[in-house]
Write a protein that holds these residues in place. Structure first.
Motif, PDB file in Angstrom:
ATOM      1  N   LEU A  55       0.839  -1.091  -0.068  1.00 37.18           N
ATOM      2  CA  LEU A  55      -0.009  -0.042   0.088  1.00 37.18           C
ATOM      3  C   LEU A  55       0.752   1.323  -0.086  1.00 37.18           C
ATOM      4  CD1 LEU A  55      -2.718  -0.957   2.574  1.00 37.18           C
ATOM      5  CD2 LEU A  55      -3.067  -0.686   0.056  1.00 37.18           C
ATOM      6  N   ARG A  56       1.995   1.149   0.932  1.00 35.57           N
ATOM      7  CA  ARG A  56       2.847   2.454   0.702  1.00 35.57           C
ATOM      8  C   ARG A  56       3.424   2.547  -0.599  1.00 35.57           C
ATOM      9  NH1 ARG A  56       4.675   0.173   5.889  1.00 35.57           N
ATOM     10  NH2 ARG A  56       3.921   1.678   7.740  1.00 35.57           N
ATOM     11  N   ALA A  57       3.997   1.615  -1.109  1.00 36.65           N
ATOM     12  CA  ALA A  57       4.411   1.733  -2.540  1.00 36.65           C
ATOM     13  C   ALA A  57       3.461   2.230  -3.644  1.00 36.65           C
ATOM     14  CB  ALA A  57       5.125   0.338  -2.962  1.00 36.65           C
ATOM     15  N   GLN A  58       2.307   1.800  -3.189  1.00 34.89           N
ATOM     16  CA  GLN A  58       1.168   2.224  -4.220  1.00 34.89           C
ATOM     17  C   GLN A  58       1.036   3.863  -4.406  1.00 34.89           C
ATOM     18  OE1 GLN A  58      -2.399   0.149  -4.131  1.00 34.89           O
ATOM     19  NE2 GLN A  58      -3.416   2.205  -4.700  1.00 34.89           N
ATOM     20  N   TYR A  59       1.106   4.378  -2.948  1.00 39.43           N
ATOM     21  CA  TYR A  59       0.924   6.025  -2.865  1.00 39.43           C
ATOM     22  C   TYR A  59       2.084   6.460  -3.024  1.00 39.43           C
ATOM     23  CZ  TYR A  59      -3.793   6.718  -1.882  1.00 39.43           C
ATOM     24  OH  TYR A  59      -5.204   7.026  -2.217  1.00 39.43           O
ATOM     25  N   GLU A  60       3.398   5.905  -2.870  1.00 43.94           N
ATOM     26  CA  GLU A  60       4.721   6.528  -3.426  1.00 43.94           C
ATOM     27  C   GLU A  60       4.969   6.519  -4.653  1.00 43.94           C
ATOM     28  OE1 GLU A  60       7.265   4.914  -0.542  1.00 43.94           O
ATOM     29  OE2 GLU A  60       6.373   5.884   1.306  1.00 43.94           O
ATOM     30  N   GLY A  61       4.201   5.704  -5.385  1.00 46.10           N
ATOM     31  CA  GLY A  61       4.538   5.527  -7.044  1.00 46.10           C
ATOM     32  C   GLY A  61       5.660   4.568  -7.424  1.00 46.10           C
ATOM     33  N   THR A  62       5.993   3.671  -6.204  1.00 43.04           N
ATOM     34  CA  THR A  62       7.023   2.586  -6.494  1.00 43.04           C
ATOM     35  C   THR A  62       6.276   1.599  -7.254  1.00 43.04           C
ATOM     36  OG1 THR A  62       8.087   3.241  -4.331  1.00 43.04           O
ATOM     37  CG2 THR A  62       8.554   1.125  -5.393  1.00 43.04           C
ATOM     38  N   THR A  63       6.996   1.118  -8.307  1.00 43.45           N
ATOM     39  CA  THR A  63       6.879  -0.101  -9.129  1.00 43.45           C
ATOM     40  C   THR A  63       7.679  -1.265  -8.844  1.00 43.45           C
ATOM     41  OG1 THR A  63       7.921   0.584 -10.907  1.00 43.45           O
ATOM     42  CG2 THR A  63       5.577   1.293 -10.802  1.00 43.45           C
ATOM     43  N   PHE A  64       7.083  -2.468  -8.939  1.00 44.67           N
ATOM     44  CA  PHE A  64       8.198  -3.631  -8.716  1.00 44.67           C
ATOM     45  C   PHE A  64       8.266  -4.272  -9.987  1.00 44.67           C
ATOM     46  CE2 PHE A  64       5.572  -2.958  -4.906  1.00 44.67           C
ATOM     47  CZ  PHE A  64       6.634  -2.909  -3.732  1.00 44.67           C
ATOM     48  N   PRO A  65       9.533  -4.721 -10.196  1.00 42.38           N
ATOM     49  CA  PRO A  65       9.952  -5.397 -11.405  1.00 42.38           C
ATOM     50  C   PRO A  65       9.553  -6.935 -11.422  1.00 42.38           C
ATOM     51  CG  PRO A  65      11.770  -5.390 -10.048  1.00 42.38           C
ATOM     52  CD  PRO A  65      10.785  -4.583  -9.324  1.00 42.38           C
ATOM     53  N   GLY A  66       8.421  -7.423 -10.930  1.00 45.38           N
ATOM     54  CA  GLY A  66       7.738  -8.599 -10.849  1.00 45.38           C
ATOM     55  C   GLY A  66       6.651  -8.659  -9.614  1.00 45.38           C
ATOM     56  N   ASP A  67       6.325  -9.928  -9.608  1.00 46.32           N
ATOM     57  CA  ASP A  67       5.553 -10.130  -8.250  1.00 46.32           C
ATOM     58  C   ASP A  67       5.688  -9.288  -6.841  1.00 46.32           C
ATOM     59  OD1 ASP A  67       3.395 -10.897  -6.738  1.00 46.32           O
ATOM     60  OD2 ASP A  67       3.252 -13.075  -7.531  1.00 46.32           O
ATOM     61  N   PRO A  68       4.907  -8.431  -6.538  1.00 43.47           N
ATOM     62  CA  PRO A  68       5.354  -7.851  -5.042  1.00 43.47           C
ATOM     63  C   PRO A  68       5.097  -8.779  -4.017  1.00 43.47           C
ATOM     64  CG  PRO A  68       3.050  -6.911  -6.287  1.00 43.47           C
ATOM     65  CD  PRO A  68       3.856  -7.724  -7.260  1.00 43.47           C
ATOM     66  N   TYR A  69       4.395  -9.824  -4.178  1.00 43.38           N
ATOM     67  CA  TYR A  69       4.368 -10.860  -3.104  1.00 43.38           C
ATOM     68  C   TYR A  69       5.271 -11.537  -3.038  1.00 43.38           C
ATOM     69  CZ  TYR A  69      -0.671  -9.025  -2.553  1.00 43.38           C
ATOM     70  OH  TYR A  69      -1.679  -8.273  -2.093  1.00 43.38           O
ATOM     71  N   CYS A  70       6.228 -11.508  -3.906  1.00 38.36           N
ATOM     72  CA  CYS A  70       7.423 -12.230  -3.962  1.00 38.36           C
ATOM     73  C   CYS A  70       8.724 -11.255  -3.499  1.00 38.36           C
ATOM     74  CB  CYS A  70       7.746 -12.892  -5.270  1.00 38.36           C
ATOM     75  SG  CYS A  70       6.724 -14.359  -5.658  1.00 38.36           S
ATOM     76  N   ILE A  71       8.553 -10.252  -4.199  1.00 39.77           N
ATOM     77  CA  ILE A  71       9.480  -9.133  -4.074  1.00 39.77           C
ATOM     78  C   ILE A  71       9.720  -8.524  -2.663  1.00 39.77           C
ATOM     79  CG2 ILE A  71      10.594  -7.000  -4.692  1.00 39.77           C
ATOM     80  CD1 ILE A  71       9.490  -7.892  -7.659  1.00 39.77           C
ATOM     81  N   ILE A  72       8.673  -8.267  -2.003  1.00 37.64           N
ATOM     82  CA  ILE A  72       8.319  -7.411  -0.811  1.00 37.64           C
ATOM     83  C   ILE A  72       8.779  -8.347   0.451  1.00 37.64           C
ATOM     84  CG2 ILE A  72       6.931  -6.332   0.986  1.00 37.64           C
ATOM     85  CD1 ILE A  72       5.242  -5.300  -1.537  1.00 37.64           C
ATOM     86  N   PRO A  73       8.562  -9.543   0.541  1.00 38.05           N
ATOM     87  CA  PRO A  73       8.821 -10.378   1.645  1.00 38.05           C
ATOM     88  C   PRO A  73      10.505 -10.712   1.414  1.00 38.05           C
ATOM     89  CG  PRO A  73       6.988 -11.398   0.667  1.00 38.05           C
ATOM     90  CD  PRO A  73       7.485 -10.158  -0.260  1.00 38.05           C
ATOM     91  N   GLU A  74      11.068 -10.865   0.169  1.00 47.34           N
ATOM     92  CA  GLU A  74      12.230 -11.022   0.179  1.00 47.34           C
ATOM     93  C   GLU A  74      13.187  -9.765   0.682  1.00 47.34           C
ATOM     94  OE1 GLU A  74      15.841 -12.837  -2.783  1.00 47.34           O
ATOM     95  OE2 GLU A  74      14.092 -11.812  -3.688  1.00 47.34           O
ATOM     96  N   GLN A  75      12.506  -8.462   0.315  1.00 43.22           N
ATOM     97  CA  GLN A  75      13.366  -7.270   0.838  1.00 43.22           C
ATOM     98  C   GLN A  75      13.267  -7.009   2.091  1.00 43.22           C
ATOM     99  OE1 GLN A  75      10.805  -4.432  -1.669  1.00 43.22           O
ATOM    100  NE2 GLN A  75      12.209  -4.283  -3.066  1.00 43.22           N
TER     101      GLN A  75
END
Length: 457
Positions: A55-75
């Motif tokens: 949700l934060r990324a959405q409002y900050e205009g951040t895009t993910f180079p793949g599936d956010p449900y894979c990228i965010i937990p790893e980050q």
């Protein structure tokens, strides 16, 4: 197998989003069922953490180079590795800086969402809860940055290594360097009348008496009157700092304070005049608040300073004196006076500037100048002191746009190599920590193409 996992993950995402939409229709006490999806060491990563980051990324205009449900937990997992090491290394950050960053983010959210009520509705939390969580997030980000800096601090390539690196670079990988300039500056501050200095001191003595008598709060006076605009937002509080982080005159007084209820004597520094109040001491670090007032220079004194600089510029143009000798004799800019007035780019550490990196007043002067030209006198803001000074500048060199080369752009090539070596160092460190750390991932969250495959070992 992979297709089944992918389908399941899509169903899971739809279920999560549906649950969130339904929850919004219930009362403010309704809760989304949470679950542990990863464990890193003794730290759990929750489904709610992933959703909040998305949700934060959405409002900050951040895009993910793949599936956010894979990228965010790893980050988040990588962050936890750094935070654990930072705790072992006793790395801390300035809480005042954290608070300032949070203020900026909160204001951004409000500008994007429209109001505090809408923001609270969107995140289903009070603004106080949002701020507290954001404090943790920003603090952790700053700790991670410091930890990364510590890990790469010893990377210092030799000139021979830099040359070898440059010789291996394909021509099409060399960056284009925009037009740059080298600028020398001579500046000084017009003298402040004695009457103005006494006026400032009288105001500070008044504030001191009001605080010492208990009729006023220091923090409130700082918010109302201090001309250090950043600390004024926090009641004059500077956060915990070491002696070396303060100018000597300020540190000498601040570190000798013992009674939090009393106010210091008036302290003069290059920034103006201060009074200081102790908040707390921790070993070699101190937290205090201050009020800063700056004397004002009269219009006539400013005009006199401009006339004086005009005469100096004419003498240099006529060849009766060099600009460098004039800098040595007249300039009060301590950052450049020992270097013949040559300005240094704080972003790169070199003397080369792109036009947009120069102070705007300087850029305006040199834009139409030729090499060797000396400007007319002008007034500019010295950001290090946050006060006006009068200056003249000389355009030492003008470098046209070109492809990076080792002769003209040694610092750029060195930075490229340092960045590459730094990335390799951090990559190796993460892979090593993966092997040393207990890691468990819920079976429903394993069907990802992770950046670091060593999570499941």
């Amino acid at each position: 197998m992979g297709t089944n996992i992918h389908n399941y993950m899509n169903m899971k995402k739809k279920h999560i989003l549906t649950t969130m939409l339904l929850a919004a229709a219930f009362t403010a006490t309704a809760q989304i069922i949470d679950e542990v999806i990863w464990v890193v060491g003794d730290e759990a990563i929750l489904l709610s953490e992933v959703e909040e980051e998305r949700l934060r990324a959405q409002y900050e205009g951040t895009t993910f180079p793949g599936d956010p449900y894979c990228i965010i937990p790893e980050q988040i997992a990588i962050q936890k590795l750094y935070l654990h090491q930072a705790e072992l290394d006793s790395i801390q950050v300035n809480e005042s800086t954290v608070s300032h960053q949070v203020d900026m983010r909160m204001n951004y959210y409000l500008s994007q969402i429209g109001s505090k009520e809408k923001m609270e509705e969107y995140f289903r939390k009070t603004s106080t809860e949002i701020r507290e969580e954001m404090m943790t997030q920003v603090r952790n980000q700053m700790i991670v940055q410091q930890m990364q800096q510590k890990l790469v601090a010893d990377i210092k390539p030799t000139p021979a290594e830099i040359r070898r690196f440059y010789n291996t670079l394909p021509d099409d990988s060399l960056p284009m360097i925009p037009a740059q300039v080298e600028v020398q500056i001579l500046s000084f501050e017009p003298p402040v009348p004695v009457e103005e200095t006494e006026r400032i001191k009288s105001r500070l003595r008044e504030y001191t008496e009001r605080v010492n008598s208990g009729s006023a709060d220091f923090g409130m006076l700082a918010r109302l009157y201090s001309e250090d605009t950043e600390s004024a937002k926090h009641g004059g509080e500077l956060g915990f700092v070491g002696r070396g982080q303060l100018v000597p005159e300020f540190a000498e007084v601040a570190f000798n304070l013992t009674d939090p209820k009393r106010v210091s004597r008036i302290v003069q520094t290059e920034y103006g005049y201060h009074i200081i109040q102790l908040i707390e001491k921790k070993g070699e670090r101190i937290n205090c608040r201050h009020i800063l007032l700056k004397p004002r220079v009269s219009y006539s004194d400013k005009e006199e300073a401009i006339r004086r600089l005009d005469t100096i510029a004419d003498i240099c143009r006529s060849g009766k004196a060099t600009f460098e000798s004039a800098v040595a004799k007249f300039s009060q800019d301590k950052n450049t006076v020992m270097n013949a007035g040559l300005m240094s780019n704080e972003n790169t550490g070199s003397a080369k500037f792109e036009y947009q990196d120069l102070p705007p007043e300087v850029a305006k002067q040199i834009y139409t100048m030729n090499e060797g030209d000396i400007s007319q006198p002008f007034v500019m803001m010295d950001k290090t002191k946050n006060k006006e000074v009068v200056a003249i500048v000389k355009l030492k060199a003008k470098i046209p746009a070109h492809k990076a080369n080792l002769t003209d752009d040694y610092q750029v090539i060195r930075s490229m190599l340092e960045n590459q070596l730094g990335a390799e160092t951090l990559d190796k460190w993460i892979r090593k920590k993966q092997q040393e750390t207990y890691i468990s991932i819920d079976s429903d969250w394993r069907g990802c193409d992770f950046l670091y495959p060593g999570w499941m070992h």
